[in-house]
Design a protein around this motif. Structure first.
Motif, PDB file in Angstrom:
ATOM      1  N   ASP A  11      19.017 -51.114 -21.146  1.00 21.67           N
ATOM      2  CA  ASP A  11      19.809 -50.216 -20.307  1.00 21.67           C
ATOM      3  C   ASP A  11      19.502 -50.425 -18.828  1.00 21.67           C
ATOM      4  OD1 ASP A  11      20.989 -49.108 -22.548  1.00 21.67           O
ATOM      5  OD2 ASP A  11      19.506 -47.517 -22.727  1.00 21.67           O
ATOM      6  N   VAL A  12      18.270 -50.808 -18.520  1.00 21.03           N
ATOM      7  CA  VAL A  12      17.891 -51.133 -17.144  1.00 21.03           C
ATOM      8  C   VAL A  12      17.358 -52.553 -17.143  1.00 21.03           C
ATOM      9  CG1 VAL A  12      17.438 -48.776 -16.395  1.00 21.03           C
ATOM     10  CG2 VAL A  12      15.624 -50.078 -17.495  1.00 21.03           C
ATOM     11  N   PRO A  13      17.576 -53.304 -16.068  1.00 20.66           N
ATOM     12  CA  PRO A  13      17.116 -54.694 -16.032  1.00 20.66           C
ATOM     13  C   PRO A  13      15.595 -54.770 -16.019  1.00 20.66           C
ATOM     14  CG  PRO A  13      17.927 -54.011 -13.873  1.00 20.66           C
ATOM     15  CD  PRO A  13      18.286 -52.911 -14.829  1.00 20.66           C
ATOM     16  N   PRO A  30      13.587 -45.899 -20.768  1.00 20.65           N
ATOM     17  CA  PRO A  30      15.001 -46.301 -20.804  1.00 20.65           C
ATOM     18  C   PRO A  30      15.730 -46.130 -19.470  1.00 20.65           C
ATOM     19  CG  PRO A  30      14.719 -44.174 -21.880  1.00 20.65           C
ATOM     20  CD  PRO A  30      13.345 -44.669 -21.562  1.00 20.65           C
ATOM     21  N   VAL A  31      15.053 -45.582 -18.490  1.00 14.25           N
ATOM     22  CA  VAL A  31      15.664 -45.437 -17.160  1.00 14.25           C
ATOM     23  C   VAL A  31      14.683 -45.950 -16.116  1.00 14.25           C
ATOM     24  CG1 VAL A  31      17.117 -43.464 -17.772  1.00 14.25           C
ATOM     25  CG2 VAL A  31      14.794 -43.063 -16.953  1.00 14.25           C
ATOM     26  N   ALA A  32      15.228 -46.436 -15.007  1.00 13.11           N
ATOM     27  CA  ALA A  32      14.374 -46.931 -13.934  1.00 13.11           C
ATOM     28  C   ALA A  32      13.689 -45.759 -13.248  1.00 13.11           C
ATOM     29  CB  ALA A  32      15.211 -47.727 -12.930  1.00 13.11           C
ATOM     30  N   GLU A  81      10.998 -45.242 -10.075  1.00 14.54           N
ATOM     31  CA  GLU A  81      10.327 -45.953  -8.995  1.00 14.54           C
ATOM     32  C   GLU A  81       8.812 -45.883  -9.113  1.00 14.54           C
ATOM     33  OE1 GLU A  81      10.273 -46.063  -4.079  1.00 14.54           O
ATOM     34  OE2 GLU A  81      11.810 -44.908  -5.149  1.00 14.54           O
ATOM     35  N   GLU A  82       8.295 -44.729  -9.463  1.00 17.10           N
ATOM     36  CA  GLU A  82       6.849 -44.566  -9.547  1.00 17.10           C
ATOM     37  C   GLU A  82       6.266 -45.352 -10.713  1.00 17.10           C
ATOM     38  OE1 GLU A  82       3.631 -40.908  -9.972  1.00 17.10           O
ATOM     39  OE2 GLU A  82       5.564 -40.541  -8.982  1.00 17.10           O
ATOM     40  N   ILE A  83       6.937 -45.278 -11.870  1.00 12.54           N
ATOM     41  CA  ILE A  83       6.466 -46.018 -13.038  1.00 12.54           C
ATOM     42  C   ILE A  83       6.596 -47.518 -12.801  1.00 12.54           C
ATOM     43  CG2 ILE A  83       6.924 -46.529 -15.471  1.00 12.54           C
ATOM     44  CD1 ILE A  83       7.654 -43.607 -15.860  1.00 12.54           C
ATOM     45  N   ASP A  84       7.713 -47.936 -12.180  1.00 15.42           N
ATOM     46  CA  ASP A  84       7.904 -49.356 -11.875  1.00 15.42           C
ATOM     47  C   ASP A  84       6.777 -49.882 -10.994  1.00 15.42           C
ATOM     48  OD1 ASP A  84      10.212 -49.372 -13.329  1.00 15.42           O
ATOM     49  OD2 ASP A  84      11.573 -49.530 -11.628  1.00 15.42           O
ATOM     50  N   LYS A  85       6.398 -49.094 -10.005  1.00 13.70           N
ATOM     51  CA  LYS A  85       5.325 -49.500  -9.104  1.00 13.70           C
ATOM     52  C   LYS A  85       4.014 -49.651  -9.857  1.00 13.70           C
ATOM     53  CE  LYS A  85       3.017 -48.166  -4.781  1.00 13.70           C
ATOM     54  NZ  LYS A  85       2.958 -47.148  -3.695  1.00 13.70           N
ATOM     55  N   MET A  86       3.761 -48.723 -10.767  1.00  9.21           N
ATOM     56  CA  MET A  86       2.532 -48.771 -11.559  1.00  9.21           C
ATOM     57  C   MET A  86       2.525 -49.997 -12.471  1.00  9.21           C
ATOM     58  SD  MET A  86       1.306 -48.147 -14.891  1.00  9.21           S
ATOM     59  CE  MET A  86       2.460 -46.976 -15.639  1.00  9.21           C
TER      60      MET A  86
END
Length: 341
Positions: free
Chosen positions: A135-137, A273-275, A277-282
């Motif tokens: 669902d998200v790249p 299942p969703v982008a 920002e905080e989790i992506d950074k981690m």
């Protein structure tokens, strides 16, 4: 084309992530060949040898004129097929005014280059990375490595090293020693897998499973020549079905820059299942620590420590858990031997 190439021929090599290529030309040395890549007006990707045949200036230093490139040195202009379409000094275009146009395919967010005979080019042979398409790249990254690409393959097909190398990131915490390792050969594909039943929830399940929950954990790695790997990191409540578990898909693709340096492309599906920002950074920080601060130094140091000697001439000690990397090296050696004959 030369049969003396130190790299396998008639295989697909990753050249870039799709997101890296736009109107601005991307210069990248691949299998010891300078290549310039750019996105054309129809959205496709063109790849030319990055060397003007006149006085060998990099075309990537020049200017784009639509889907054409003007050499920065004397102004010869080449189209996406590598044909010279303008000579500013004459109406005559020299017959030798041509550069190689590489066969390109774009799939699953990856730009592939075919290094081999055009008649043998087969897009069906491109390894599948559709599992990254959710669902998200995926998160993607790139790391240069001062080592031969097969040393990166050794590292990825022998994940037992996580118990020692990745103490600051993935930290095996003994799960490898509680697991079983297998290597399966399926034609041109190798699978180097770890199965670790009834262990504490691994790090990728953080926020999904309680940390003290008992899970069945697996690390399944797929390899295709020359060094294209896909890793499935999974865990499910002990005794549960795999398809119901918490699964992260990763790409680990190594393309030789030269015989002694490597492009390391990586990607990871997001754990949610969703982008976020905080989790992506981690997650990105964790992956970059693992690859840049932990894998890269030990791989480069091991390669440098050979002092230019051949890998097999040492010879290397076998521990059994390294069987995946050994088989991959044997397959590469067979490919090189066949093309030299």
């Amino acid at each position: 084309m030369t049969d003396a190439s130190p790299f396998p021929l008639n295989v697909w090599y990753m050249a870039a992530w799709s997101e890296e290529i736009g109107e601005t030309m991307l210069a990248r040395r691949l299998f010891d060949t300078p290549v310039v890549l750019f996105r054309t007006g129809d959205g496709g990707v063109a790849a030319l040898t990055d060397r003007c045949p006149h006085r060998f200036a990099p075309l990537s230093m020049g200017e784009r004129d639509g889907d054409q490139i003007r050499c920065p040195y004397h102004g010869l202009t080449f189209n996406r097929a590598g044909e010279c379409v303008r000579n500013p000094f004459s109406d005559r275009i020299p017959r030798a005014a041509v550069v190689k146009s590489w066969r390109v395919a774009e799939r699953d967010g990856i730009v592939w280059l075919w290094n081999g005979d055009d008649d043998a080019c087969d897009e069906a042979a491109i390894p599948d990375f559709s599992m990254l398409d959710r669902d998200v790249p995926p998160l993607t990254g790139y790391m240069p490595m001062a080592a031969n690409y097969e040393f990166g393959t050794d590292n990825l097909l022998d994940l037992s090293h996580i118990e020692f190398v990745h103490k600051g990131s993935f930290a095996g915490n003994g799960v490898i020693f509680a697991g079983e390792h297998s290597v399966v050969e399926e034609g041109d594909t190798l699978r180097s897998n770890w199965w670790m039943p009834d262990v504490d929830a691994p790090g990728h399940t953080r926020g999904v499973y309680p940390p003290d929950m008992k899970t069945d954990h697996w690390l399944d790695m797929r390899w295709n020549a020359p060094a294209t790997m896909q890793l499935e990191i999974g865990a499910t409540p002990a005794g549960g079905a795999r398809q119901d578990g918490c699964i992260v898909q990763q790409a680990h693709i190594l393309t030789p820059e030269t015989a002694t340096t490597t492009h390391y492309f990586w990607a990871s599906s997001r754990p949610t299942p969703v982008a976020d920002e905080e989790i992506d950074k981690m997650v990105r920080g964790l992956l970059e620590q693992a690859f840049i601060a932990e894998d890269k130094p030990i791989i480069e140091a091991a390669y440098k420590n050979l002092d230019g000697a051949d890998f097999w001439d040492q010879p290397p000690l076998s521990l059994g858990v390294d069987a995946g990397g050994v088989r991959a090296r044997r397959k590469i050696a067979a490919l090189l031997s066949a093309q030299q004959q």
